[in-house]
Design a protein around this motif. Structure first.
Motif, PDB file in Angstrom:
ATOM      1  N   LEU A   1       5.521   2.709   3.285  1.00 46.81           N
ATOM      2  CA  LEU A   1       5.539   1.254   3.491  1.00 46.81           C
ATOM      3  C   LEU A   1       4.350   0.639   2.766  1.00 46.81           C
ATOM      4  CD1 LEU A   1       7.337  -0.812   5.130  1.00 46.81           C
ATOM      5  CD2 LEU A   1       5.308  -1.046   6.558  1.00 46.81           C
ATOM      6  N   ARG A   2       4.661  -0.322   1.911  1.00 45.35           N
ATOM      7  CA  ARG A   2       3.667  -0.875   0.992  1.00 45.35           C
ATOM      8  C   ARG A   2       3.000  -2.137   1.528  1.00 45.35           C
ATOM      9  NH1 ARG A   2       3.053   0.912  -3.500  1.00 45.35           N
ATOM     10  NH2 ARG A   2       4.435   2.443  -4.439  1.00 45.35           N
ATOM     11  N   PHE A   3       1.872  -2.436   0.909  1.00 47.79           N
ATOM     12  CA  PHE A   3       1.155  -3.688   1.122  1.00 47.79           C
ATOM     13  C   PHE A   3       2.105  -4.872   0.945  1.00 47.79           C
ATOM     14  CE2 PHE A   3      -2.088  -6.881  -0.174  1.00 47.79           C
ATOM     15  CZ  PHE A   3      -3.005  -6.701   0.845  1.00 47.79           C
TER      16      PHE A   3
ATOM     17  N   LEU B   1       1.588  -0.516   7.562  1.00 52.90           N
ATOM     18  CA  LEU B   1       1.141  -0.264   6.190  1.00 52.90           C
ATOM     19  C   LEU B   1       0.768   1.207   6.012  1.00 52.90           C
ATOM     20  CD1 LEU B   1       0.167  -1.214   3.407  1.00 52.90           C
ATOM     21  CD2 LEU B   1      -1.960  -1.942   4.451  1.00 52.90           C
ATOM     22  N   GLY B   2       1.380   1.847   5.020  1.00 52.23           N
ATOM     23  CA  GLY B   2       1.067   3.244   4.725  1.00 52.23           C
ATOM     24  C   GLY B   2       1.967   4.236   5.437  1.00 52.23           C
ATOM     25  N   ASP B   3       2.796   3.761   6.397  1.00 51.05           N
ATOM     26  CA  ASP B   3       3.719   4.684   7.070  1.00 51.05           C
ATOM     27  C   ASP B   3       4.629   5.346   6.039  1.00 51.05           C
ATOM     28  OD1 ASP B   3       2.876   4.311   9.671  1.00 51.05           O
ATOM     29  OD2 ASP B   3       4.570   3.071  10.296  1.00 51.05           O
TER      30      ASP B   3
ATOM     31  N   GLU C   1      -2.086   0.161  -5.691  1.00 47.86           N
ATOM     32  CA  GLU C   1      -2.015   0.724  -4.335  1.00 47.86           C
ATOM     33  C   GLU C   1      -1.828   2.247  -4.387  1.00 47.86           C
ATOM     34  OE1 GLU C   1       1.222  -1.024  -2.182  1.00 47.86           O
ATOM     35  OE2 GLU C   1       0.523  -0.265  -0.231  1.00 47.86           O
ATOM     36  N   ASP C   2      -0.946   2.712  -5.285  1.00 48.04           N
ATOM     37  CA  ASP C   2      -0.703   4.152  -5.410  1.00 48.04           C
ATOM     38  C   ASP C   2      -1.913   4.888  -5.987  1.00 48.04           C
ATOM     39  OD1 ASP C   2       1.827   3.770  -4.443  1.00 48.04           O
ATOM     40  OD2 ASP C   2       2.830   3.909  -6.384  1.00 48.04           O
ATOM     41  N   TRP C   3      -2.625   4.237  -6.892  1.00 45.23           N
ATOM     42  CA  TRP C   3      -3.832   4.806  -7.493  1.00 45.23           C
ATOM     43  C   TRP C   3      -4.901   4.979  -6.415  1.00 45.23           C
ATOM     44  CZ3 TRP C   3      -8.032   1.474 -10.018  1.00 45.23           C
ATOM     45  CH2 TRP C   3      -8.913   2.245 -10.787  1.00 45.23           C
ATOM     46  N   PHE C   4      -5.054   3.958  -5.574  1.00 45.24           N
ATOM     47  CA  PHE C   4      -6.031   4.045  -4.493  1.00 45.24           C
ATOM     48  C   PHE C   4      -5.640   5.123  -3.473  1.00 45.24           C
ATOM     49  CE2 PHE C   4      -9.590   0.996  -4.253  1.00 45.24           C
ATOM     50  CZ  PHE C   4      -9.488   0.486  -5.529  1.00 45.24           C
TER      51      PHE C   4
ATOM     52  N   HIS D   1      -4.323   1.094   3.645  1.00 45.30           N
ATOM     53  CA  HIS D   1      -4.409   1.038   5.107  1.00 45.30           C
ATOM     54  C   HIS D   1      -5.859   1.212   5.543  1.00 45.30           C
ATOM     55  CE1 HIS D   1      -4.277   2.443   9.272  1.00 45.30           C
ATOM     56  NE2 HIS D   1      -3.232   1.659   9.370  1.00 45.30           N
ATOM     57  N   ASP D   2      -6.512   2.248   5.018  1.00 46.97           N
ATOM     58  CA  ASP D   2      -7.908   2.491   5.392  1.00 46.97           C
ATOM     59  C   ASP D   2      -8.811   1.387   4.856  1.00 46.97           C
ATOM     60  OD1 ASP D   2      -6.958   4.719   6.555  1.00 46.97           O
ATOM     61  OD2 ASP D   2      -7.988   6.155   5.265  1.00 46.97           O
ATOM     62  N   LEU D   3      -8.596   0.999   3.594  1.00 50.19           N
ATOM     63  CA  LEU D   3      -9.427  -0.043   2.980  1.00 50.19           C
ATOM     64  C   LEU D   3      -9.423  -1.309   3.834  1.00 50.19           C
ATOM     65  CD1 LEU D   3     -11.008  -0.717   0.268  1.00 50.19           C
ATOM     66  CD2 LEU D   3      -8.902  -1.857  -0.452  1.00 50.19           C
TER      67      LEU D   3
END
Lengths: 142, 142, 142, 142
Positions: free
Chosen positions: A11-13, A73-75, C36-39, C48-50
């Motif tokens: 799941l994206r930003f 987010l991130g799931d 997002e994928d690079w991070f 998510h963490d950021l």
């Protein structure tokens, strides 16, 4: 034995809202993406060919969705699809989204109609046989 | 007498798909926009205040939609909303989209839960009284 | 030697407009997805963490984009990213999208600022050292 | 004297990201919406007619954007547009977004090419005279 088509996606930003969870219309975009991947993959009929070579389409005419738990987010989400009902020119799918821990996030039942887009408005048209035969292998035995 | 909240919006290029008609997840974005306008307008509780001042939210837990006819680029659409059922912390809305010629495009019934977002996952919480009283004036007498 | 981060993605139905080609704001969503994928991948700092653990973010402050050729539904697109300039709290990326036949679709240069989101408005803040070191390995030598 | 085309729109929940501010690709959707409203309004050439009756389109070939300050959920935004450069088949627009307090949020310069979509890929084509004359009235005198 019924096949189930499955893909995994994070799941994206871009899918999330100011509350930090999935914005629900974006989850339905994922449902549509899943159908698109199923067609391009095992059904061997990409949306590009369906729309631009065959002049057909698959408008969704009804969709019932239960959002069982917020997706975050991130799931990492497992999306799976089987065919609940197959008619001459329409089908009802059963779509489920789960997290890797087994927690169910969503259950959606969209009904799609195979349609001729050379008509305005588009008119329903029976699935061609080779497509129907492939769809049948994903039919839920219940 | 039940109130009905209505807004009119033109279907945009950004809402449409390669088949030249509304992409259905975008129509659900319009459903969400309608609820947002209802809250910011007559309910006097903007989503900005709801989320960032009150730390509440309104996740959609189920939605059932019938797409009755394809919506086309440039269609002027009347979106209307009334309250089908109002419970302590949830409500089911009846949302209809019509073209000016009276043709119905969509009927959606989303159920939203008033939730406390300081909890993870968010936990349902009764509507505050002043909000409930305003919501009641949109209740469908059936 | 400079690293280049690359992912491949098929252009989806949801990304395309009534002209049958990519809707350009959706291509910028892909640019954001690539970052997002690079991070989440080699930089080992998921969004998510950021956002939710560190209370930081990466607002884009400028972006210059050349759309070199229309991207079409079903195109398999190689997205690649390198770092054009790295400053104390900001960086300018060079993002390219290509089709498998080598045809370039897009060149974007977004500038992102590492920011502290506990401030309103968010305030720029130097990249932490471990993050900066990983970013440097993607720096373009030119 | 140069005309400026202006519309006001509230920044929506659907436009915002988990950081609680506008997701930048959605701001570019607003830029596209502004052009769409300008065409449907004073230029008297709706995107519906442009695409489906005339078989033309306006692909964006470059866009340079400065995001000057984060736009927040609920912000009432004044979007304005003038023509920075007008060529035979392309134009560069100057688009500004401001809050009611005068604070500038965004400055974008998209270049759009009037194109014939019966060709694949679409081929540039001079603006028809009646359209060009209307566009000229929005030309920036600088």
């Amino acid at each position: 034995m019924a096949g189930v088509f499955t893909v995994t996606r994070v799941l994206r930003f871009a899918d999330c809202d100011p509350a930090g969870i999935a914005f629900y219309p974006r989850l339905l975009e994922h449902v549509n993406n899943l159908v698109e991947d199923w067609f391009a993959g095992p059904l061997e009929c990409s949306f590009h060919d369906l729309h631009f070579k065959r002049n057909k389409g698959l408008p969704t005419v009804t969709v019932n969705v239960n959002f069982l738990r917020p997706a975050e987010l991130g799931d990492e989400i497992d999306w799976s699809l089987s065919v609940k009902a197959l008619n001459r020119s329409s089908m009802t799918l059963s779509v489920r989204a789960k997290r890797p821990d087994g927690e169910e996030l969503l259950h959606a039942e969209p009904t799609l109609v195979h349609s001729d887009f050379t008509r305005d408005p588009p008119r329903s048209e029976p699935f061609p046989d080779e497509l129907r035969e492939k769809i049948e292998t994903y039919q839920d035995p219940q």
